[in-house]
Design an enzyme around this catalytic site. Structure first.
Site, PDB file in Angstrom:
ATOM      1  N   ASP A 119     -22.815  33.818  16.064  1.00  0.00           N
ATOM      2  CA  ASP A 119     -24.139  32.801  15.711  1.00  0.00           C
ATOM      3  C   ASP A 119     -23.459  31.600  15.201  1.00  0.00           C
ATOM      4  OD1 ASP A 119     -26.297  34.389  16.810  1.00  0.00           O
ATOM      5  OD2 ASP A 119     -27.239  34.259  14.610  1.00  0.00           O
TER       6      ASP A 119
ATOM      7  N   ILE B  62     -42.380  31.123  16.564  1.00  0.00           N
ATOM      8  CA  ILE B  62     -43.112  30.163  16.149  1.00  0.00           C
ATOM      9  C   ILE B  62     -43.137  29.046  17.135  1.00  0.00           C
ATOM     10  CG2 ILE B  62     -44.017  28.768  14.265  1.00  0.00           C
ATOM     11  CD1 ILE B  62     -43.001  30.632  12.223  1.00  0.00           C
TER      12      ILE B  62
END
Length: 401
Positions: free
Chosen positions: A153, A336
């Protein structure tokens, strides 16, 4: 080529299998998907498997992670979800690894040295790196010497220059590894590439702000395909207001609470990571859907939480634009970002001086991998479905022996 992807979280394990004859230009559907949730019950975990149009739920009698992963892999070759004749048919396995420190700037074949580095970095990712190691070792036990790849990541953000990656603290602290690492890099990189592809423009020519808005959330400033700034830092606690995380606050608050109210590091860590953000302000939930529902019902604290979320989001978008010295594309992704038209609408307001204008009808029409800016907008606004698992599989394809 059959590529298995493992994505381990602190309390869950997700996995999928791709069967590829060639590398497609857009994300294909995996032929098998599975997940283990260790939070359902203290005595057992729940394994969910989807394949062949069938969905199964299996209670695992143990909380033992390696045993759970072995049982999960067993569903690839047995029962109604069988999709391969033998586990030996799997060509390569890719793992999402949250923290790669400063050592790795790209996906890497897993060796004993790589495993040792992941272990060494456990203090920087105590909830995730141990789970990644367990996944790697479980694959070694079940699949033997199959090639394994670590996709970090943090890797995408290794291109961030020192003026952004270092903190204004005593310089010798940076020699202890205290610096801004950034996270969600696999998602940020994939979304920047996908946005350029959908727009039909060279990635090298674009200045983008990627908004990865999930329960955890971060922004990245991507210039010419490289990350030059991001909002998460030494830990995933820095930056945006999130579902249950505070994001950036005055560090003097922590000193004050420790000195005047005898808070200890463990309690502060728990409160800032699990009881803050949307949940802390609203007193309801860290889930944006629950917040917007409560707002519609007139809940003032939910309204305050939402307004704070948008204010901090827009402030940090502005910070990323400053780092880029301009903006061509604003991208929304993750739970979201992909699903909340209201968040996208509010976050896109107030930028008309910059030439950004949203098409409200497109924004409300459940867009996926689409441009939702108006025709006259000087800045394109994209909704990109993040595909971290596919990005990991793609790295495996490129690194496959």
């Amino acid at each position: 080529m059959k590529i298995l992807v493992l994505n381990a979280g602190s309390s869950s394990q997700k996995s999928c299998l791709y069967d590829l004859e060639f590398l497609p230009g857009h994300p294909p559907q995996p032929i098998w998907q599975a997940g283990i949730d260790w939070t359902v019950n203290p005595d057992y975990a729940v394994l969910t498997v989807k394949a062949q149009g069938i969905k199964q739920e299996i209670n695992l009698s143990s909380q033992d992670r390696p045993a759970g992963i072995a049982r999960m892999l067993d569903t690839l070759v047995t029962g109604e979800t069988k999709v391969v004749a033998n586990l030996a048919d799997i060509s390569i396995v890719g793992h999402r690894v949250v923290h790669g420190g400063t050592e790795y700037s790209q996906a890497t074949m897993i060796t004993p040295q790589v495993k040792e580095t992941i272990k060494k970095l456990i203090p920087l990712a105590p909830s995730h790196n141990p789970a990644h190691l367990e996944g790697i070792e479980a694959i070694e036990q079940v699949l033997g010497d199959v090639p394994q790849v670590a996709v970090f990541d943090t890797a995408f953000h290794r291109s961030i220059p020192p003026e952004s990656s270092l903190y204004p603290i005593p310089y010798q602290w940076s020699e202890l590894g205290i610096r801004r690492y950034g996270f969600h890099g696999t998602s940020h990189q994939y979304c920047s590439q996908r946005a350029a592809e959908l727009l039909g423009k060279p990635l090298e020519s674009l200045k983008m702000v990627i908004c990865h808005l999930g329960n955890g959330a971060s922004l990245s400033a991507v210039k010419g395909g490289k990350s030059i700034d991001t909002t998460m830092g030494f830990t995933p606690l820095e930056g945006l207001m999130m579902g249950t995380r505070s994001g950036s606050i005055d560090p003097g608050i922590l000193i004050y609470l420790e000195r005047e109210y005898q808070y200890n590091p463990d309690s502060l860590n728990s409160l800032l990571n699990k009881e803050s953000g949307l949940k802390g302000i609203s007193g309801i939930s860290g889930d944006m859907r629950a917040i917007t529902t409560a707002m519609a019902e007139g809940n003032e604290r939910a309204k305050l939480a939402f307004e704070m979320y948008i204010h901090r989001l827009k402030s940090l978008i502005g910070s990323m634009i400053a780092s880029l010295e301009g903006l061509d594309v604003l991208v929304f992704t993750a739970g979201i970002g992909e699903n909340s038209a209201l968040v996208r609408e509010k976050a896109s307001q107030g930028w008309s001086f910059f030439g950004l204008e949203l098409d409200l009808a497109k924004n409300a029409a459940r867009p996926r991998d689409e441009d939702i800016a108006s025709e006259t907008s000087k800045v394109r606004v994209m909704v990109i479905a993040t595909a971290e698992d596919w990005a990991i599989a793609r790295e495996c394809w490129h690194l496959s022996p």
